[in-house]
Write an enzyme that holds these catalytic residues in place. Structure first.
Site, PDB file in Angstrom:
ATOM      1  CB  SER A   1      -0.887   0.008   1.245  1.00 23.51           C
ATOM      2  OG  SER A   1      -1.542   1.252   1.410  1.00 23.51           O
TER       3      SER A   1
ATOM      4  CE1 TYR B   1      -4.270  -2.096   4.809  1.00 22.02           C
ATOM      5  CE2 TYR B   1      -3.316  -0.010   4.143  1.00 22.02           C
ATOM      6  CZ  TYR B   1      -3.877  -1.228   3.822  1.00 22.02           C
ATOM      7  OH  TYR B   1      -4.038  -1.571   2.506  1.00 22.02           O
TER       8      TYR B   1
ATOM      9  CE  LYS C   1      -1.572  -3.992   3.029  1.00 22.31           C
ATOM     10  NZ  LYS C   1      -1.750  -5.239   2.263  1.00 22.31           N
TER      11      LYS C   1
END
Length: 245
Positions: A137, A150, A154
């Site tokens: 991401s 998150y 990533k």
């Protein structure tokens, strides 16, 4: 957007295959002649995908190590892997709990590592060169509000990409990441429907739009293909220029 590659005779595993980027990747691979094992948790969506594309569906929860072992240990060697399974629990850093952090890391990073382990072992044992693509991401490359867990998961996945690139390169196995911006999966369309949230994000993207799933699947296809035969260890932003700022 149609990526035209010939994957005839190649077998590829795609996790997170029941929706969004994973689904678009399965569709593109099957249309290009690949034999695809599509893994996800949503049995109904997998069945529909199999009917539409001819892929082989596999029920798989990548947060469960024993489930991964059971599902993958007896399969024939693959030529490629797309680690697309992922979750996002968005919360402020000061509100993050150990449980939520562990859950995101468990799927986005740990799950990808465990799946890649099995696929890479199969490739090595079969003396089969191949390609692994991890779906990361833009949140791995820049700071975003409410994305601590998150982003960490990533960024760790990008580190995994580089580590596997070094370890697996001598066996002819390439490992890369793609790092998309907001991609208009059904869940994302709903999540970004509020103009207060959506409009500043769009303004920060030089192309002034979010990505479509097919626009992420196409670079994945490229990285899986022989056209990328000398590309390994790369983290490729697919973000309309967002991380160029």
């Amino acid at each position: 957007m149609n990526a035209t590659f010939d994957f005839s005779g190649r077998s590829i595993l795609v996790t997170g295959a029941s929706s969004g980027i994973g689904r678009a990747t399965v569709e593109a691979l099957c249309a290009s002649g690949a034999s695809v094992v599509a893994a996800a948790r949503n049995v109904n969506e997998l069945a529909r995908l199999a009917e539409e594309t001819g892929c082989e569906p596999m029920m798989l929860d990548v947060s469960n190590e024993s489930a991964i072992d059971d599902a993958l240990s007896s399969l024939d060697a693959f030529d490629g892997l797309v680690n697309c399974a992922g979750i996002a629990l968005l919360e402020r850093g000061v509100d993050t709990t150990g449980a939520s952090f562990d859950r995101v890391m468990g799927v986005n990073t740990r799950g990808a590592v465990l799946v890649a382990k099995h696929v890479a072992r199969g490739m090595i044992d079969a003396k089969r060169a191949g390609s692994i693509v991890n779906v990361s991401s833009q949140a791995a490359l820049v700071a975003l509000d409410d994305h601590l867990s998150y982003s960490a998961s990533k960024a760790a996945l990008d580190a995994v990409t580089r580590a596997l690139c070094i370890e697996l390169g001598p066996y002819g196995i390439r490992v890369n990441s793609v790092n998309p911006t907001v991609t208009l999966t059904p869940m994302a369309v709903q999540a970004w429907s509020d103009p207060v949230k959506r409009d500043p994000a769009l303004k920060a993207i030089p192309l002034h739009r979010f990505a479509e799933s097919a626009e992420v699947a196409a670079p994945i296809m490229f990285l899986l293909s022989d056209a990328a035969s000398m590309i390994s260890g790369v983290c490729l932003p697919i973000d309309g220029g967002y991380t160029a700022r």
